[in-house]
Structures are given as structure tokens and as C-alpha cells.
Motif scaffolding. Structure first.
Motif, short mmCIF file in Angstrom:
data_model
loop_
_atom_site.label_atom_id
_atom_site.label_comp_id
_atom_site.label_asym_id
_atom_site.label_seq_id
_atom_site.Cartn_x
_atom_site.Cartn_y
_atom_site.Cartn_z
N GLU A 197 -18.78 50.22 9.53
CA GLU A 197 -19.55 51.21 8.77
C GLU A 197 -20.04 50.67 7.43
O GLU A 197 -21.23 50.76 7.13
N ILE A 198 -19.15 50.08 6.64
CA ILE A 198 -19.54 49.65 5.30
C ILE A 198 -20.40 48.39 5.34
O ILE A 198 -21.51 48.35 4.80
N TRP A 199 -19.91 47.36 6.00
CA TRP A 199 -20.65 46.09 6.01
C TRP A 199 -21.93 46.17 6.84
O TRP A 199 -22.79 45.29 6.73
N THR A 200 -22.09 47.18 7.66
CA THR A 200 -23.32 47.31 8.45
C THR A 200 -24.35 48.21 7.79
O THR A 200 -25.47 48.32 8.28
N ASP A 201 -23.99 48.85 6.69
CA ASP A 201 -24.94 49.70 5.98
C ASP A 201 -26.07 48.83 5.42
O ASP A 201 -25.83 47.94 4.62
N PRO A 202 -27.33 49.07 5.81
CA PRO A 202 -28.43 48.20 5.40
C PRO A 202 -28.87 48.39 3.95
O PRO A 202 -29.76 47.67 3.48
N THR A 203 -28.26 49.34 3.23
CA THR A 203 -28.68 49.58 1.85
C THR A 203 -28.50 48.33 0.99
O THR A 203 -29.33 48.04 0.12
N LEU A 204 -27.42 47.60 1.24
CA LEU A 204 -27.17 46.34 0.53
C LEU A 204 -27.17 45.20 1.54
O LEU A 204 -26.73 45.36 2.68
N SER A 205 -27.65 44.04 1.10
CA SER A 205 -27.61 42.87 1.96
C SER A 205 -26.19 42.31 2.01
O SER A 205 -25.33 42.65 1.18
N ARG A 206 -25.94 41.45 2.96
CA ARG A 206 -24.61 40.83 3.04
C ARG A 206 -24.35 39.94 1.83
O ARG A 206 -23.22 39.82 1.36
N ARG A 207 -25.39 39.30 1.31
CA ARG A 207 -25.22 38.51 0.08
C ARG A 207 -24.72 39.40 -1.06
O ARG A 207 -23.78 39.05 -1.78
N GLU A 208 -25.36 40.55 -1.21
CA GLU A 208 -24.96 41.46 -2.28
C GLU A 208 -23.54 41.98 -2.07
O GLU A 208 -22.75 42.09 -3.02
N ARG A 209 -23.21 42.27 -0.83
CA ARG A 209 -21.86 42.76 -0.55
C ARG A 209 -20.82 41.67 -0.84
O ARG A 209 -19.72 41.98 -1.32
N SER A 210 -21.16 40.43 -0.55
CA SER A 210 -20.23 39.35 -0.87
C SER A 210 -19.98 39.26 -2.37
O SER A 210 -18.83 39.08 -2.81
#
Length: 373
Positions: free
Chosen positions: A294-307
Motif C-alpha cells: 500500500e505505502i510503497w506502491t502509492d504513486p504520489t511519491l517516487s521510490r527515490r523520494e520514499r528512499s
């Protein structure tokens, strides 16, 4: 002149995507009591009452009414609430209203869920006969059989039975007239709105065959049959209905395990799986479904930003073993060593120099592993 609106309940954030919920004949918007609060966490949920039911005036429609008349009342309600486009779900006659909207006003709908309903309701004669008798004798004779028509044996919802008893006979009869005249089978193939059909496997009023008929005709429609459910599925099996509507509204959840492997790498996930015990199994499932699905698949933020956010949070709490894992994940997500260093340098300002010092040592160790042949 003030336009008289359907009685309704508006809940959830006003800025959230709107969802309108339609009731079945004989009930009020209380039909959705166990479903609407769950959906209102992410949607603006508007439940409405049929004319003569709940708090809606009976004279909103009259003898000879049609489902199109009901659909027009729903659109008037949406307009008054400032809702241009909305998702829609409805039960029985409420589902018929949804089909009418999808066939004649597709520009207003973002999606449609038809629950325990039909594109036709068994011919006009029985409904005209019921309307005539209700106008003549009232509703008590029908209330006596409500549980048998609505639920499986041994189940009831007293509030809904009370709604049935307290409905206005004229409004109820006018809704029967609408069902008598309703037959949308020749328009189903032209429906383009994303459509979900939900059938109660034990439903005597609109058996699963009626929902299958719609699913076979509407391009791309999805059909779900709920075991143990009769005609009022949202009241009898609310959790199953919530799950179905969430998938329809928000899309099927992504595979959390697939995302977890993409971000953390197969080796790490394989090790975690190998160490799993019956005691930790539920926690591992929780991580895969919630954090990764759910969280890591939310497209609002990129994976780079989530990292970058994750690195900062781990430094702030001193979780350096997890930090090492997420430095590797950050590299998989495209961050350069310089970018990782810039994130850690910022943590020195907001998390403290000692924390950043430990974080730099951890990151240096991980990054040096990349350089080791």
C-alpha cells in the motif's frame, strides 16, 4: 423556488473523491451503516433515501414513476452538493438507478457497482399488483415477509425492518411502478463505465443469474458472487462488500511481495522468509501487505523520494541495521552515493550530529561493499 432534494447523509472529507450509495426498496440509507464509515476514510460518501423512505418526501415522485425519474433526483442531489463526477454503488432499485446513470449519463460516473440488482425485475405485472395492493392496504403485509426476502434464515436487521414498516405507501408504490417499467437489457452493451456486479448467492429477489446477465453484456465488467449473502448484502456481509468496493474504487492492491523484492532485493527477502516462524508469520504478512503493498506502491511519491524519507526516519530513530538495508534499497531506487550523503548531511541538522555520524559510518560500510570486487 427551492428545489426539494432527496434526504441524504454526507460523510468523509469534502475534498475526497465522491461516492454515492443508493438503497434498496423498503430501506433507508441505514442499509449502508456498516459499509459507509469504512469507505468514508478515503471518499466523500453520500447516502440517499428513496422518496417516501427514511427522510425523503414521498411526493418527489408519483404514480407511474420511472427509474429515470429517480436517477434525475440523484443528479439533482449531486448538483446541489457541488459534485460533478462520482463513483456510484446501489442495491436493488438503487443498483437500477446506477445502471440508468451509466447508460444515459456516463459523463457523470467514474465507476459503477451494481449490488444484488438487475437490468429488469421479472416483468411489470407483479410490481403493478404490489403497487396497487400497497396503495390499498399499506405495507404491513409486506413487512411480515421482509426477513425472508432480504436475508438468509436466522439473520435480520431490526432497523431496516422498521424502515420498511415506516415507509410511505405512496412513495413505496411509486417505486414499484418504476421497477415495473424498468428494462435496460438493450442498453447494457453500450455501458462504458468501469462496472462491478455483486451478487448474493442466496438472493431470491435478484438471483446471481441476473447479475451474470449484466456482466456478460457490459464490456469489461467484473462479477463477484458472495456466499452466504441474500438480497441486502451490505447489511449481511458488510466486510465482503467493503473489500469489493475498495477494489473497484481504488484498484486491486499491488503485489506487496513483488515490490518488496524490487526495493530490497531477492537475497534480503529470501533471508527474511527463511527466518520466518509461525510466531513472526503474521508480522511478515503485515509488512508485505501494508508497507510494501500500500505505502510503497502509492504513486504520489517516487521510490527515490520514499528512499530519502525512509533514510531520514531511520537515522532519527537510530535504526542503523535497517538503515544499512535501506541504503542498499536507495541505490536500487536510483540514488547516487552523493545524494545519499546529502540526505545524511541534512539529518545532522535535524536529527543531531551523533546520529548522523553513526549513519555516515553505516552508509560508508554499505557503499564500500559495492566497490569490493
Amino acid at each position: 423556488m427551492t428545489v426539494q432534494l432527496l434526504n441524504h447523509c454526507d460523510e468523509g472529507p469534502a475534498s475526497a473523491p465522491p461516492l454515492l450509495l443508493g438503497p434498496s426498496l423498503g430501506t433507508s440509507y441505514a442499509l449502508w451503516d456498516a459499509v459507509a464509515p469504512e469507505l468514508s476514510t478515503g471518499h466523500r460518501v453520500v447516502r440517499w433515501d428513496l422518496p417516501g423512505h427514511g427522510g425523503s418526501a414521498a411526493d418527489l415522485i408519483g404514480p407511474g414513476a420511472t427509474v429515470d425519474d429517480l436517477a434525475a433526483l440523484v443528479l439533482s442531489l449531486a448538483d446541489a452538493l457541488g459534485i460533478e463526477r462520482f463513483a456510484y454503488a446501489g442495491v436493488s432499485i438503487g443498483g437500477a438507478v446506477g445502471l440508468q446513470l451509466a447508460a444515459h449519463h456516463p459523463e457523470r460516473l467514474t465507476s459503477l457497482a451494481v449490488v444484488c440488482s438487475s437490468a429488469h425485475f421479472g416483468g411489470a405485472a407483479p410490481w403493478r399488483e404490489r403497487a396497487e395492493r400497497v396503495r390499498r392496504e399499506g405495507l404491513e403485509w409486506l413487512v411480515e415477509s421482509a426477513d425472508a426476502r432480504w436475508f438468509t434464515p436466522g439473520f435480520t436487521v431490526p432497523r431496516l425492518v422498521r424502515d420498511h414498516r415506516e415507509a410511505d405507501p405512496g412513495g413505496y408504490a411509486a417505486c414499484c411502478d418504476a421497477l415495473a417499467a424498468f428494462d435496460l437489457r438493450d442498453r447494457l452493451a453500450g455501458i462504458t463505465v468501469p462496472t462491478l456486479l455483486v451478487a448474493g448467492r442466496e438472493d431470491p429477489a435478484t438471483p446471481p443469474a441476473h447479475l451474470r446477465e449484466i456482466a456478460d453484456a457490459v464490456p469489461g465488467a467484473t462479477l463477484l458472487e458472495l456466499p452466504g449473502a441474500s438480497h441486502l448484502a451490505p447489511a449481511q456481509v458488510p466486510r465482503a462488500v467493503v473489500a469489493a468496493l475498495r477494489t473497484q474504487l481504488d484498484g486491486a492492491p499491488a503485489s506487496g511481495m513483488a515490490v518488496r523484492r524490487e526495493v530490497l532485493g531477492d537475497a534480503h527477502v529470501d533471508r527474511a522468509q527463511a527466518r520466518q516462524t509461525p510466531f513472526t508469520a503474521r508480522f511478515q504478512d503485515f509488512i508485505s501487505r501494508y508497507a510494501w503493498g500500500e505505502i510503497w506502491t502509492d504513486p504520489t511519491l517516487s521510490r527515490r523520494e520514499r528512499s530519502m524519507i525512509t533514510l531520514t526516519a531511520l537515522v532519527a530513530h537510530g535504526h542503523y541495521e535497517e538503515l544499512a538495508m535501506h541504503v542498499r534499497a536507495a541505490r536500487r531506487n536510483g540514488l547516487t552515493p552523493d545524494e545519499i550523503g546529502a540526505v545524511l548531511l541534512q539529518t545532522a541538522v535535524y536529527c543531531g550530529v551523533p546520529a548522523a555520524n553513526s549513519a555516515f559510518a553505516t552508509a560508508q560500510r554499505v557503499l564500500s561493499e559495492e566497490e569490493t570486487p
